[in-house]
Design an enzyme around this catalytic site. Sequence first.
Site, short mmCIF file in Angstrom:
data_model
loop_
_atom_site.label_atom_id
_atom_site.label_comp_id
_atom_site.label_asym_id
_atom_site.label_seq_id
_atom_site.Cartn_x
_atom_site.Cartn_y
_atom_site.Cartn_z
N TYR A 1 60.96 39.14 0.65
CA TYR A 1 59.75 39.58 -0.07
C TYR A 1 60.03 40.94 -0.70
O TYR A 1 60.52 41.84 -0.03
CB TYR A 1 58.57 39.69 0.90
CG TYR A 1 57.35 40.36 0.29
CD1 TYR A 1 56.27 39.61 -0.16
CD2 TYR A 1 57.27 41.76 0.17
CE1 TYR A 1 55.16 40.22 -0.73
CE2 TYR A 1 56.17 42.37 -0.41
CZ TYR A 1 55.11 41.59 -0.84
OH TYR A 1 54.01 42.19 -1.41
N GLU B 1 55.12 41.41 -7.83
CA GLU B 1 55.51 40.91 -6.51
C GLU B 1 56.40 39.67 -6.64
O GLU B 1 56.11 38.79 -7.45
CB GLU B 1 54.25 40.55 -5.71
CG GLU B 1 54.53 40.05 -4.31
CD GLU B 1 53.26 39.53 -3.63
OE1 GLU B 1 52.60 40.33 -2.94
OE2 GLU B 1 52.92 38.35 -3.81
#
Length: 380
Positions: A101, A190
């Site tokens: 991530y 993101e």
Amino acid sequence: MDLYEYQGKELFARFGIPTSEGRLATNPAEARAAAEEIGGQVVVKAQVLTGGRGKAGGVKLAGDPDDAERKAEEILGLDINGHVVRKLWIEDASEIAKEYYLSVTFDRGAKQPLFMFTTQGGVEIEEVAANDPDALVRLHVDPLEGFQPWVARRLVYGAGVEDPSEQKQIADIIGKLYRCFVECDAMLAEINPLIVTPEGEVKALDSKFTVDDSALYRHPDIAEFRDTTAADPFEAFAREKGVIYVKLDGSVGILGNGAGLAMSTVDVVVVAGGKPANFCDLGGGGSAEGVVDALEVITRDPQVRSIFFNIFGGITRCDEVARGILEALERLEVAVPIVVRLDGTNAEEGRQILADAAPANLHVSPTMLDAARVAVELAA
Ligand code: GDP
Ligand code: MN
């Protein structure tokens, strides 16, 4: 402005962040054609402005064009967290060895961009933050100093990435993501998951991208991404009118002068046992023009059964707003009752003006909580 996954990936690609080849499709036949062009296994992905598509059945692998067509049929029309799927992204399927991530967001508290990176990707980042906070590396970037290579190194080593090739690729992606974030005037960029393939190649498999609305004038190409068909029709109408409006699901229409007061108005209606139909900020000024526009937007929603007009006079005086309301009611027929709370500069005069005119369907309350109770009662 939130971007779809495929739009965010287009921006990623412009800045050299590796993504997979893909095509957009709006019906099963197009999905099939896209799969034929791409060749081999593909992944069929719902394009909706919400996360958790995988869990909701909006992301499916397809072995061949026939399968892609079937998967497209299954996914199109699906309701994912209230968003109906009308567009699909068909992408060359990747093999996944690891899911990481990576994000950069604007930390308003620190007034600095904030990087977050963890090797525990694929799942909701809030889960990682709650269950294993040490696994999440957070690092601010001083905007005056700008991005420095040590930032990327610290994120990569801090999260415990050991493979040198991975370290190098991820550090490179971090630098590119920062440039993409700054140059696109993003609020959030993101990548979840950022994957490592079995061959050791790192790439962005998803994107969540938010651009600062106030900077869109500098990015006509990004502004064009806006999908007016997917937007809420009331919100689209509000944008046309230049009214700051967010549609909610209740029956009490809300109008406040200033975003903070409008937010508090939403809260106080809930406290009084009601459900707000919207958020609407009248901004400074209380001209008849502004009031008419706002009322037009709010009353377009058939769920609205009463309107709570909450004004705190500062530079904008309550008597001016009261005159604005009366003029607006002359120009616009409003079928639902309006409850007005006036406080602050010239509140007495304002209330007197409304009391003298006494239009039908207009109630004046001195306090916010009182006004909320009346508005909630009238909406019941
Ligand atoms: P989200 O659920 O809305 O965040 O959608 P994602 O794009 O992140 O996809 C959800 C999950 O689907 C990912 O975490 C992957 O596990 C899986 N997935 C997505 N694309 C691929 C792919 O190309 N190959 C494989 N094997 N899995 C994928
Ligand atoms: Mn994701």
